[in-house]
Design an enzyme around this catalytic site. Structure first.
Site, PDB file in Angstrom:
ATOM      1  N   ASP A   9       0.868  -1.169   0.000  1.00  0.00           N
ATOM      2  CA  ASP A   9       0.000   0.000   0.000  1.00  0.00           C
ATOM      3  C   ASP A   9       0.909   1.225   0.000  1.00  0.00           C
ATOM      4  OD1 ASP A   9      -2.465   1.585   0.510  1.00  0.00           O
ATOM      5  OD2 ASP A   9      -1.488   1.934   2.437  1.00  0.00           O
ATOM      6  N   ALA A  10       0.399   2.346  -0.482  1.00  0.00           N
ATOM      7  CA  ALA A  10       1.240   3.538  -0.590  1.00  0.00           C
ATOM      8  C   ALA A  10       1.101   4.477   0.600  1.00  0.00           C
ATOM      9  CB  ALA A  10       0.927   4.278  -1.893  1.00  0.00           C
ATOM     10  N   TYR A  11      -0.102   5.035   0.768  1.00  0.00           N
ATOM     11  CA  TYR A  11      -0.302   6.124   1.722  1.00  0.00           C
ATOM     12  C   TYR A  11      -0.428   5.613   3.149  1.00  0.00           C
ATOM     13  CZ  TYR A  11      -1.008   8.628  -2.595  1.00  0.00           C
ATOM     14  OH  TYR A  11      -0.834   9.156  -3.852  1.00  0.00           O
ATOM     15  N   SER A 121      -2.551   0.653  -4.739  1.00  0.00           N
ATOM     16  CA  SER A 121      -3.047   1.788  -3.966  1.00  0.00           C
ATOM     17  C   SER A 121      -4.385   2.305  -4.477  1.00  0.00           C
ATOM     18  CB  SER A 121      -2.012   2.921  -4.036  1.00  0.00           C
ATOM     19  OG  SER A 121      -2.504   4.110  -3.450  1.00  0.00           O
TER      20      SER A 121
END
Length: 225
Positions: A9-11, A121
């Site tokens: 996942d990114a954020y 994401s």
């Protein structure tokens, strides 16, 4: 089976979502923000996620950038910040969120082990490209997978399907890493070997599945593959 690809996942996982508000609060003339930036950052993230979940349930998909702007507008109104210039500055900084300090070394170690790495994401592809370029970690990532390819937000199964479509792997050949407990639960239920990066020491979510691993940061991810 052996892990073939590590998907992040990114954020909140690779990138510090509080970074935009924190950086802006340190700029000259931002006294009003300096007093409230931690709460604003928390509200912004909470609403961003809540709006994505609600839109996933109702089928009213919009790009994550719209959800991000809507969440910020709510957070700024709650904080009593009626400042269009500040709004534009915060949105601009969201494209340059800092990576957590352990990220570059961790990704380099995965590459040295011959394990592919990718992002999956809610973010728009161009948002992800901006954050990756700003952090200087593009050389370590084989794919940037975005929910805009399927038009629904996580934790919809169609989103997790993107990994197998991209890499031709089975779910149990994927190590999926997220700082969001609900995302880790969704990925675990899907069949991924899953890591919850619990930076804040929160309780385990009571959901349909639980992650196989719980870590306080990303440092030891290469040891799991």
């Amino acid at each position: 089976m052996a892990i073939k690809v590590c998907v992040f996942d990114a954020y909140g996982t690779l990138f510090d979502v509080a970074g935009a508000a924190r950086v802006a609060s340190e700029e000259p003339g931002r006294a009003a923000l300096a007093d409230v930036w931690p709460q604003l950052a928390a509200d912004w993230r909470t609403k961003q996620l809540e709006y994505s979940w609600l839109r996933a349930v109702t089928g009213d998909y919009v790009p994550f950038w719209q959800v991000t702007k809507d969440g910020l507008d709510w957070a700024m109104e709650r904080a009593g910040l009626d400042d269009l210039e500040l709004r534009e500055r915060l949105l601009a900084l969201y494209w340059e969120l800092p990576a957590y300090r352990e990220v570059p070394m961790m990704l380099a170690q995965l590459r040295a082990k011959g394990v592919a790495a990718a992002i999956l994401s809610n973010g728009n592809k161009d948002m992800l490209e901006g954050a990756v370029d700003s952090a200087g970690i593009g050389e370590f990532l084989q794919a940037l997978l975005s929910v805009e390819q399927v038009g629904i937000f996580k934790p919809a199964r169609a989103v997790y399907d993107l990994v197998g479509q991209e890499f031709g792997c089975a779910p149990d050949e994927v190590l999926f890493v997220s700082s969001n407990g609900w995302d880790a639960a969704g990925a675990a239920a899907y069949g991924f070997d899953t890591v919850w990066v619990n930076r804040m020491g929160l309780p385990m979510d009571r959901l349909m599945a639980q992650p196989a691993h719980v870590l306080s940061d990303l440092t030891t991810i290469p040891e799991l593959v």
